[in-house]
Design a protein around this motif. Structure first.
Motif, mmCIF file in Angstrom:
data_model
loop_
_atom_site.group_PDB
_atom_site.id
_atom_site.type_symbol
_atom_site.label_atom_id
_atom_site.label_comp_id
_atom_site.label_asym_id
_atom_site.label_seq_id
_atom_site.Cartn_x
_atom_site.Cartn_y
_atom_site.Cartn_z
ATOM 1 N N ARG A 1 0.801 -1.225 0.000
ATOM 2 C CA ARG A 1 0.000 0.000 0.000
ATOM 3 C C ARG A 1 0.842 1.288 0.000
ATOM 4 O O ARG A 1 0.596 2.177 -0.817
ATOM 5 C CB ARG A 1 -0.994 0.003 1.168
ATOM 6 N N GLU B 1 0.687 4.088 -2.880
ATOM 7 C CA GLU B 1 0.273 5.461 -2.580
ATOM 8 C C GLU B 1 1.348 6.470 -2.991
ATOM 9 O O GLU B 1 1.049 7.519 -3.550
ATOM 10 C CB GLU B 1 -0.084 5.588 -1.095
ATOM 11 N N ARG C 1 -0.123 13.932 -1.591
ATOM 12 C CA ARG C 1 -0.384 12.693 -0.867
ATOM 13 C C ARG C 1 -1.613 12.011 -1.470
ATOM 14 O O ARG C 1 -2.588 12.678 -1.830
ATOM 15 C CB ARG C 1 -0.668 13.060 0.592
ATOM 16 N N THR D 1 -4.229 8.619 -0.636
ATOM 17 C CA THR D 1 -4.599 7.490 0.222
ATOM 18 C C THR D 1 -5.495 6.561 -0.577
ATOM 19 O O THR D 1 -6.412 7.014 -1.262
ATOM 20 C CB THR D 1 -5.373 7.989 1.471
ATOM 21 N N VAL D 2 -5.218 5.248 -0.504
ATOM 22 C CA VAL D 2 -5.977 4.276 -1.288
ATOM 23 C C VAL D 2 -6.818 3.401 -0.367
ATOM 24 O O VAL D 2 -6.302 2.795 0.561
ATOM 25 C CB VAL D 2 -5.019 3.364 -2.095
ATOM 26 N N LEU E 1 -9.581 6.668 -4.282
ATOM 27 C CA LEU E 1 -8.369 7.458 -4.052
ATOM 28 C C LEU E 1 -8.743 8.772 -3.383
ATOM 29 O O LEU E 1 -9.642 9.468 -3.856
ATOM 30 C CB LEU E 1 -7.667 7.776 -5.374
#
Lengths: 352, 134
Positions: free
Chosen positions: A14, A18, A29, A31-32, A51
């Motif tokens: 992860r 990312e 930035r 975030t997944v 996302l």
């Protein structure tokens, strides 16, 4: 869909994903959130992801699909990088392809090549899409328009340099590919042998080649409230005779029981053809479409053989793949019916 | 020595029980998989019962094409080998162009098409008999 998560995105991969996405989208930035596997990917692995993008031009929350090469791809499909380039070309040409976001060729990130595209909503399952008391004429026409727009792209379209150009004749190139995929089956199944021979003898001469989807059919697009939302599954795309996609779309295999509605189980061919002629700038060549429909059955048979082999080889044990291998007689029946219906073509155009 | 119930009987009752007692209660998310299992077991059932019969139909169709008598005494692997041999021969002839022209003196395309249709029908009788209805 179950909330089953994938092994592909875990605590180790992860952060890599990312970081890579942040760079690819110019964000500070990303975030997944992994929402699990999506259906419909017999060959590719499709993950629903959301996302959260901070900064950059894509800032915001995006519902996406991460599409990766499966453990054992099949010979007929292109790489995920090529598929991304095709999606880009289609999207730029105004086709309702999911918006491509970023592609990653580095296997160090997730262990396989993949790309991310925007997630479309709607119903895809063929038997649901064709369910309608009245013919779906507008939908058939719109799909024709979409295909016509796609076929305006060709070998000169920027970004498609990686795709092989058929040499010299798309129809014969296709027959050679089917034979290769079938392997030994081509010399012990006389129906397929006859199909292959018929395609060789009746092959139309080389003409214009365009960007073809090569799996453009009911079951591979999404519909919401009767409207088309997205055309999916671009992994077989390549340059070919434009009539190939029309023959494939109209084949009995993708009518899901609505054999009276020859354009994908939706409506008559006329509606689909009319939409195509509106946007493509070319006339539909009926004889050529009939040829490519014959080619479609032989190709589908070859793909069914490949799918069955993925199971029997032990590479990817799967009941669905095993049953696909057992669909051969059905596909062959459709091929024989079609050849019988257009049989005169052989004597008119045959060699000798 | 015959075990009773035999494999066919066990399969038949398993499939009937699965279809009637389990399938209606399978949650929607697993229904497709359950239907695939029922489909696969149905193929197994038909193949166990009808493989030789299908083989004889295919042999009859091929024998007609080659002007030979079908050998009714064959069964099991011998039958399949004979069908396979004739199919292989036919594939080679087709690929060589022997059937490109529907001649009057030789066996033409019409006879070939009849033969191919019979072969496909025999195989469909096992893999998907529903597809035989137009």
């Amino acid at each position: 869909m179950g909330a089953q998560t994938s092994a592909m995105i875990d605590d180790t991969s992860r952060p890599r994903l990312e970081a890579w996405l942040a760079e690819a989208t110019g964000a500070t930035r990303v975030t997944v959130a992994d929402e699990g596997r999506l259906g419909g990917g017999a060959i590719s692995l499709n993950l629903a992801v959301t996302l959260d993008v901070d900064g950059g031009p894509q800032s915001g929350r995006h519902a996406c699909v991460l599409r990766a090469q499966s453990a054992a791809g099949i010979q007929a499909s292109i790489s995920k990088g090529q598929e991304f380039a095709v999606l880009r070309a289609a999207f730029d040409a105004g086709v309702a392809a999911p918006e491509p976001i970023a592609a990653c060729a580095d296997p160090a990130v997730l262990g396989a090549e993949f790309y991310v595209m925007r997630r479309a909503t709607g119903v895809g399952a063929g038997h649901k899409v064709v369910k309608s008391d009245q013919p779906q004429r507008d939908l058939a026409r719109e799909l024709g328009r979409q295909l016509g727009r796609l076929h305006r792209a060709g070998p000169d379209t920027p970004g498609l340099g990686d795709l092989p150009v058929p040499n010299p004749c798309p129809a014969l190139d296709a027959v050679h590919a089917y034979k290769a995929w079938m392997g030994g089956v081509a010399t012990c199944d006389p129906v397929l042998a006859w199909g292959l021979r018929w395609l060789e003898v009746n092959a139309p001469p080389p003409g214009e080649v365009v960007l073809c989807h090569r799996d453009f059919r009911t079951g591979n697009y999404l519909v919401k409230d009767g409207q088309l939302t997205a055309i999916l599954d671009w992994e077989f795309a390549g340059f070919s005779d434009p009539m190939e996609d029309l023959g494939w779309f109209c084949a009995r295999s993708w009518r899901f029981g609505r054999n009276d509605r020859e354009a994908g189980g939706l409506a008559d061919r006329e509606d689909f053809y009319a939409g195509y002629e509106e946007t493509s700038g070319r006339k539909v060549d009926h004889q050529s479409v009939a040829y490519w429909e014959a080619s479609a059955y032989v190709r589908w048979a070859a793909i069914a053989i490949l799918q069955g082999r993925r199971h029997t080889s032990g590479e990817e044990p799967s009941l669905e793949l095993a049953l696909t291998g057992r669909m051969l007689p059905e596909i062959e029946l459709d091929l024989l019916r079609h050849l019988k219906a257009i049989g005169t073509l052989t004597t008119e155009a045959g060699v000798g | 020595m015959r075990t009773s119930p035999d494999a066919r009987e066990l399969l038949a009752i398993s499939l009937k029980t699965f279809r009637e007692e389990l399938l209606p209660h399978i949650p929607p998310a697993q229904r497709y998989t359950a239907l695939m299992i029922a489909n696969a077991l149905g193929i197994v059932e038909r193949e166990m019962a009808g493989l030789d019969e299908a083989g004889h139909t295919m042999l009859g169709a091929l024998a007609l094409l080659y002007g030979e008598d079908a050998d009714d005494s064959l069964s099991g692997d011998d039958l399949r080998e004979r069908v396979h041999g004739l199919q292989h021969r036919l594939c080679i002839e087709i690929a060589a162009g022997d059937f490109d022209h529907g001649g009057q003196d030789t066996v033409g395309q019409d006879t070939l098409m009849e033969c191919l249709e019979e072969i496909v029908h025999a195989r469909l009788g096992i893999s998907n008999p529903k597809a035989l209805n137009p």
